[in-house]
Design a protein around this motif. Structure first.
Motif, PDB file in Angstrom:
ATOM      1  N   ALA A 111       0.288 -53.554 -12.063  1.00  0.00           N
ATOM      2  CA  ALA A 111      -0.889 -53.836 -12.893  1.00  0.00           C
ATOM      3  C   ALA A 111      -2.096 -54.258 -12.066  1.00  0.00           C
ATOM      4  CB  ALA A 111      -0.553 -54.920 -13.918  1.00  0.00           C
ATOM      5  N   THR A 112      -1.880 -54.606 -10.789  1.00  0.00           N
ATOM      6  CA  THR A 112      -3.014 -54.923  -9.915  1.00  0.00           C
ATOM      7  C   THR A 112      -3.847 -53.685  -9.594  1.00  0.00           C
ATOM      8  OG1 THR A 112      -1.774 -54.548  -7.857  1.00  0.00           O
ATOM      9  CG2 THR A 112      -1.641 -56.754  -8.825  1.00  0.00           C
ATOM     10  N   ASN A 113      -3.262 -52.488  -9.827  1.00  0.00           N
ATOM     11  CA  ASN A 113      -3.897 -51.209  -9.467  1.00  0.00           C
ATOM     12  C   ASN A 113      -4.178 -51.097  -7.980  1.00  0.00           C
ATOM     13  OD1 ASN A 113      -4.011 -50.182 -12.165  1.00  0.00           O
ATOM     14  ND2 ASN A 113      -5.777 -51.502 -12.556  1.00  0.00           N
ATOM     15  N   ALA A 114      -3.494 -51.906  -7.194  1.00  0.00           N
ATOM     16  CA  ALA A 114      -3.666 -51.855  -5.740  1.00  0.00           C
ATOM     17  C   ALA A 114      -2.345 -51.651  -5.016  1.00  0.00           C
ATOM     18  CB  ALA A 114      -4.323 -53.147  -5.241  1.00  0.00           C
ATOM     19  N   LEU A 115      -1.235 -51.726  -5.750  1.00  0.00           N
ATOM     20  CA  LEU A 115       0.073 -51.617  -5.122  1.00  0.00           C
ATOM     21  C   LEU A 115       0.339 -50.188  -4.676  1.00  0.00           C
ATOM     22  CD1 LEU A 115       2.744 -53.324  -4.630  1.00  0.00           C
ATOM     23  CD2 LEU A 115       3.630 -52.134  -6.648  1.00  0.00           C
ATOM     24  N   ARG A 116       0.700 -50.017  -3.399  1.00  0.00           N
ATOM     25  CA  ARG A 116       1.121 -48.706  -2.906  1.00  0.00           C
ATOM     26  C   ARG A 116       2.624 -48.517  -3.096  1.00  0.00           C
ATOM     27  NH1 ARG A 116      -2.832 -45.957   0.090  1.00  0.00           N
ATOM     28  NH2 ARG A 116      -1.348 -44.246  -0.204  1.00  0.00           N
ATOM     29  N   ASP A 117       3.371 -49.594  -2.971  1.00  0.00           N
ATOM     30  CA  ASP A 117       4.830 -49.568  -3.150  1.00  0.00           C
ATOM     31  C   ASP A 117       5.305 -51.005  -3.067  1.00  0.00           C
ATOM     32  OD1 ASP A 117       7.440 -48.716  -3.444  1.00  0.00           O
ATOM     33  OD2 ASP A 117       7.462 -47.442  -1.656  1.00  0.00           O
ATOM     34  N   ILE A 118       6.532 -51.260  -3.506  1.00  0.00           N
ATOM     35  CA  ILE A 118       7.130 -52.545  -3.178  1.00  0.00           C
ATOM     36  C   ILE A 118       7.545 -52.502  -1.708  1.00  0.00           C
ATOM     37  CG2 ILE A 118       7.801 -53.124  -5.525  1.00  0.00           C
ATOM     38  CD1 ILE A 118      10.613 -52.148  -4.924  1.00  0.00           C
ATOM     39  N   SER A 119       7.682 -53.660  -1.069  1.00  0.00           N
ATOM     40  CA  SER A 119       7.928 -53.669   0.373  1.00  0.00           C
ATOM     41  C   SER A 119       9.410 -53.645   0.724  1.00  0.00           C
ATOM     42  CB  SER A 119       7.247 -54.878   1.028  1.00  0.00           C
ATOM     43  OG  SER A 119       7.657 -56.088   0.444  1.00  0.00           O
ATOM     44  N   PHE A 120      10.278 -53.805  -0.248  1.00  0.00           N
ATOM     45  CA  PHE A 120      11.719 -53.632  -0.100  1.00  0.00           C
ATOM     46  C   PHE A 120      12.314 -53.698  -1.493  1.00  0.00           C
ATOM     47  CE2 PHE A 120      10.638 -58.057   0.401  1.00  0.00           C
ATOM     48  CZ  PHE A 120      11.565 -58.753  -0.354  1.00  0.00           C
ATOM     49  N   GLU A 121      13.575 -53.287  -1.604  1.00  0.00           N
ATOM     50  CA  GLU A 121      14.220 -53.342  -2.916  1.00  0.00           C
ATOM     51  C   GLU A 121      14.331 -54.803  -3.366  1.00  0.00           C
ATOM     52  OE1 GLU A 121      14.846 -50.723  -4.675  1.00  0.00           O
ATOM     53  OE2 GLU A 121      14.310 -49.349  -3.059  1.00  0.00           O
ATOM     54  N   THR A 122      13.803 -55.100  -4.544  1.00  0.00           N
ATOM     55  CA  THR A 122      13.762 -56.478  -5.021  1.00  0.00           C
ATOM     56  C   THR A 122      15.166 -57.059  -5.147  1.00  0.00           C
ATOM     57  OG1 THR A 122      11.712 -56.064  -6.221  1.00  0.00           O
ATOM     58  CG2 THR A 122      13.034 -57.949  -6.938  1.00  0.00           C
ATOM     59  N   ILE A 123      15.324 -58.268  -4.618  1.00  0.00           N
ATOM     60  CA  ILE A 123      16.566 -59.020  -4.770  1.00  0.00           C
ATOM     61  C   ILE A 123      16.426 -59.887  -6.012  1.00  0.00           C
ATOM     62  CG2 ILE A 123      18.065 -60.779  -3.748  1.00  0.00           C
ATOM     63  CD1 ILE A 123      17.098 -59.765  -0.989  1.00  0.00           C
ATOM     64  N   SER A 124      17.223 -59.612  -7.008  1.00  0.00           N
ATOM     65  CA  SER A 124      17.209 -60.362  -8.267  1.00  0.00           C
ATOM     66  C   SER A 124      18.629 -60.811  -8.533  1.00  0.00           C
ATOM     67  CB  SER A 124      16.681 -59.471  -9.404  1.00  0.00           C
ATOM     68  OG  SER A 124      16.771 -60.130 -10.652  1.00  0.00           O
ATOM     69  N   GLY A 125      18.940 -62.051  -8.144  1.00  0.00           N
ATOM     70  CA  GLY A 125      20.304 -62.550  -8.232  1.00  0.00           C
ATOM     71  C   GLY A 125      20.427 -63.739  -9.162  1.00  0.00           C
ATOM     72  N   ALA A 126      21.145 -63.546 -10.256  1.00  0.00           N
ATOM     73  CA  ALA A 126      21.363 -64.620 -11.214  1.00  0.00           C
ATOM     74  C   ALA A 126      22.722 -65.264 -10.964  1.00  0.00           C
ATOM     75  CB  ALA A 126      21.299 -64.090 -12.643  1.00  0.00           C
ATOM     76  N   GLY A 127      22.779 -66.591 -11.025  1.00  0.00           N
ATOM     77  CA  GLY A 127      24.049 -67.293 -10.852  1.00  0.00           C
ATOM     78  C   GLY A 127      24.726 -66.914  -9.561  1.00  0.00           C
ATOM     79  N   PRO A 128      25.996 -66.494  -9.615  1.00  0.00           N
ATOM     80  CA  PRO A 128      26.738 -66.199  -8.388  1.00  0.00           C
ATOM     81  C   PRO A 128      26.163 -65.040  -7.583  1.00  0.00           C
ATOM     82  CG  PRO A 128      27.987 -65.510 -10.334  1.00  0.00           C
ATOM     83  CD  PRO A 128      26.841 -66.347 -10.822  1.00  0.00           C
ATOM     84  N   ASN A 129      25.453 -64.119  -8.223  1.00  0.00           N
ATOM     85  CA  ASN A 129      24.852 -63.021  -7.468  1.00  0.00           C
ATOM     86  C   ASN A 129      23.761 -63.514  -6.519  1.00  0.00           C
ATOM     87  OD1 ASN A 129      26.518 -61.126  -8.593  1.00  0.00           O
ATOM     88  ND2 ASN A 129      25.045 -60.402 -10.102  1.00  0.00           N
ATOM     89  N   GLY A 130      23.167 -64.652  -6.821  1.00  0.00           N
ATOM     90  CA  GLY A 130      22.161 -65.217  -5.938  1.00  0.00           C
ATOM     91  C   GLY A 130      22.744 -65.677  -4.612  1.00  0.00           C
ATOM     92  N   ALA A 131      24.057 -65.870  -4.555  1.00  0.00           N
ATOM     93  CA  ALA A 131      24.710 -66.293  -3.318  1.00  0.00           C
ATOM     94  C   ALA A 131      24.936 -65.135  -2.358  1.00  0.00           C
ATOM     95  CB  ALA A 131      26.043 -66.964  -3.635  1.00  0.00           C
ATOM     96  N   ILE A 132      24.693 -63.893  -2.812  1.00  0.00           N
ATOM     97  CA  ILE A 132      24.789 -62.716  -1.942  1.00  0.00           C
ATOM     98  C   ILE A 132      23.413 -62.544  -1.309  1.00  0.00           C
ATOM     99  CG2 ILE A 132      25.309 -60.260  -1.833  1.00  0.00           C
ATOM    100  CD1 ILE A 132      26.911 -60.635  -4.444  1.00  0.00           C
ATOM    101  N   VAL A 133      23.301 -62.872  -0.027  1.00  0.00           N
ATOM    102  CA  VAL A 133      21.990 -63.074   0.587  1.00  0.00           C
ATOM    103  C   VAL A 133      21.068 -61.876   0.406  1.00  0.00           C
ATOM    104  CG1 VAL A 133      20.798 -63.577   2.747  1.00  0.00           C
ATOM    105  CG2 VAL A 133      22.976 -64.701   2.225  1.00  0.00           C
TER     106      VAL A 133
END
Length: 592
Positions: A351-373
């Motif tokens: 929505a910024t209209n300036a993003l060319r891409d994300i800089s890496f695959e987003t890490i979204s870790g809830a609960g125990p998944n957050g412990a996977i670095v």
């Protein structure tokens, strides 16, 4: 729309692929073949065609090896991936803690009577080959074709992403001036071989799209001491450049690279840390000068234009992050998933209209998944959030004026005492680096301890480095600087690094807090007897979850820093958001 660029691989696919590879081992008379996560350009990130490690084993981490022997197959991963690898590989593959267990030593023990192990000479650097040869003992190392490519029937084609210009007002220096400056530094060599994609992009003020999430092109270059460059890159990639490269850059095809190496006269400089073995082989008979890639330090020392771009990108990205954090707090735990969070965050950045891409695959870790670095959520692993658990989001954006990388950990309700204690100790480490003044000449290894001290007091630690370098609309991981026990390169003004201590309770939760910081000169203090002091400028301006802070664990100086940081966040970001988001930001930035 949620997507991932990782190769499609699963534990079930690994065994038949390993069996096919072993058929090729027998045909070649080999006892093993080494599969790194690497390509011919020796960058950290690889295109889908080159993600052989993931295709063979199912392991999708950003670093590692598979030693595929006739009787066993070891998958070597560092501390970031110890949890992840267990879920991604079949029992036919044995996870190995690396570098605690050396790759060569493991092979030498697995083949005690000797034997021969094959490598693709384009996929190993000169330093890596030498390390293998030292550790392999009686085991022989043989260069050969890539055996994985023989059995990978639907291997993607080589990437042919369009190359485009990085304008000089953002680069801060014309590429002709860079070529001249670096060529003068080749005082012992007539030519220097450059293979790293981000070095190539920085030197020529170009960007590309051959690697997911990284705006770099695949190619090779020879920098000549006479002040010119020979670039080896497919012509179809360069059609949009016009006359940008100019008369100092001669373009040839990738197929010309090896013959050109073989025809070079005079001493040739290589960086053994990144130069493929195949390049050294092509230079046989020539005098070799070994030195660091000449682009590394100049690229790491951001100039005024690059630093200005980084500051602007982080304000834009900070506003997107604030809108996202408001969204998270507006959701009901149990009614949104990890992927929902990824999609919501990417939508805010776009929505910024300036993003060319994300800089890496987003890490979204809830609960125990957050412990996977370095967790990467997939449709199969996607977890629905739950009340009172932690949500760890590590993400970033690629903008033409800068690359961002930020981690925030949030509580979805009320945090437990253990989580608050651990979070506060992580925060203390992040603040310690943010407040630090230090003598010029110190390296990352000299200050890494400060990020861990509060955790160590409680018998806790984390298994990754504290900070990595970050590029200027380039790779989100950039060397040679880093904050870690292994960081030996002195920190210099202009270098951008991450500041990201963490803590991970396997099976329960993960915590990481990350800001980007830039090294800058520190004004002298009265009575100072150190000739030159440095400090860090904070680039990231996003609130830290105050609900997770055990304020009694913070010193007065730490509380003052956090209050001042949050005041700075509100001052900079409030003008960029409106309505309920601004109200949320004001509450999130209130003093402790």
């Amino acid at each position: 729309m949620f997507q991932t660029f990782e190769q499609s691989a699963s534990p079930e696919q690994g065994p038949p692929r390993l069996a096919a590879l072993r058929t090729e081992l027998a045909a070649e008379g080999l006892d093993g073949f080494l599969v790194p996560r690497a390509d011919a350009h020796q960058g950290e990130y690889v295109a889908p065609r080159d993600d052989r490690l993931a295709w063979l084993t199912g392991f999708t981490g950003s670093a590692g090896y598979c030693a595929a022997l006739t009787e066993k197959a070891g998958v070597f991963v560092d501390g970031r991936y110890r949890v992840q690898v267990k879920a991604q590989v079949a029992p036919e593959f044995t996870p190995v803690d690396w570098p605690e267990v050396g790759l060569a030593e493991w092979i030498a023990e697995a083949l005690p009577e000797g034997g021969t192990v094959g490598i693709d000479p384009w996929l190993f650097s000169v330093d890596q080959m030498r390390g293998l040869e030292r550790g392999l003992g009686a085991v022989a190392l043989r260069r050969c074709d890539n055996l994985v490519d023989r059995v990978w029937a639907d291997q993607p084609e080589p990437p042919m992403g369009e190359v485009f210009v990085q304008p000089v007002d953002l680069a801060g220096e014309a590429h002709g001036d860079k070529i001249a400056r670096l060529a003068k530094g080749l005082d012992k060599a007539a030519a220097c071989v450059i293979t790293l994609p981000d070095s190539l992009a920085w030197l020529l003020n170009i960007r590309g799209s051959d690697v997911p999430r990284n705006p770099v092109p695949h190619g090779f270059a020879i920098l000549h001491a006479a002040g010119r460059v020979t670039l080896f890159m497919a012509a179809q990639k360069l059609v949009e450049l016009g006359d940008h490269l100019g008369p100092l850059v001669e373009v040839k095809t990738p197929e010309d690279f090896v013959p050109e190496l073989e025809a070079l006269d005079g001493p040739v400089q290589i960086d053994p840390a990144s130069c493929p073995v195949a390049v050294l082989d092509a230079l046989e008979g020539r005098e070799i000068v070994e030195a660091a890639d000449p682009c590394l330090l100049p690229k790491a020392r951001k100039n005024a234009a690059e630093l200005a771009g980084a500051r602007a990108a982080h304000l834009r990205d900070g506003a997107a992050m604030v809108r996202f954090l408001h969204w998270v707090d507006s959701q009901t735990p149990g009614e949104f998933t990890e992927i929902d969070a990824v999609v919501a965050l990417e939508e805010e950045r776009r929505a910024t209209n300036a993003l060319r891409d994300i800089s890496f695959e987003t890490i979204s870790g809830a609960g125990p998944n957050g412990a996977i670095v370095h967790y990467r959520v997939t449709e199969a692993s996607n977890r629905t959030t739950a009340a009172n658990e932690l949500l760890l989001i590590d993400s970033g954006g690629q903008y033409v004026d800068g690359t961002t990388d930020i981690t925030r950990t949030m509580v979805l309700g009320e945090a437990g005492a253990e989580e608050k204690d651990a979070f506060t100790r992580v925060l203390k480490g992040m603040i310690a680096l943010s407040r630090l003044r230090f003598p010029a000449g110190l390296a990352g290894r000299d200050i890494d301890v400060l990020a861990r001290a509060a955790l160590w007091e409680a018998g806790l630690d984390y298994g990754h480095g504290t900070g990595h370098g970050v590029g200027s609309y380039l790779s989100v991981h950039e060397g040679p600087q880093r904050i870690a026990r292994t960081g030996t390169v002195p920190l210099e003004p202009g270098m951008i690094l991450s500041n990201e201590p963490g803590f991970y309770r396997e099976g329960s939760y993960g915590i990481r807090i990350e800001n980007l910081i830039a090294v800058e000169p520190a004004p002298p203090l009265p009575g100072q007897n150190v000739a030159k002091m440095l400090r860090f400028e904070t680039l990231t301006w996003v609130p830290i979850d105050r609900r997770l802070i055990e304020t009694g664990l913070l010193t007065a100086a730490e509380r003052d820093w956090l209050d001042a940081y949050h005041a700075g966040v509100f001052e900079r970001i409030a003008p960029l958001v409106t309505g309920a988001v601004r109200d949320w930001l004001e509450a999130a930035c209130a003093p402790l």
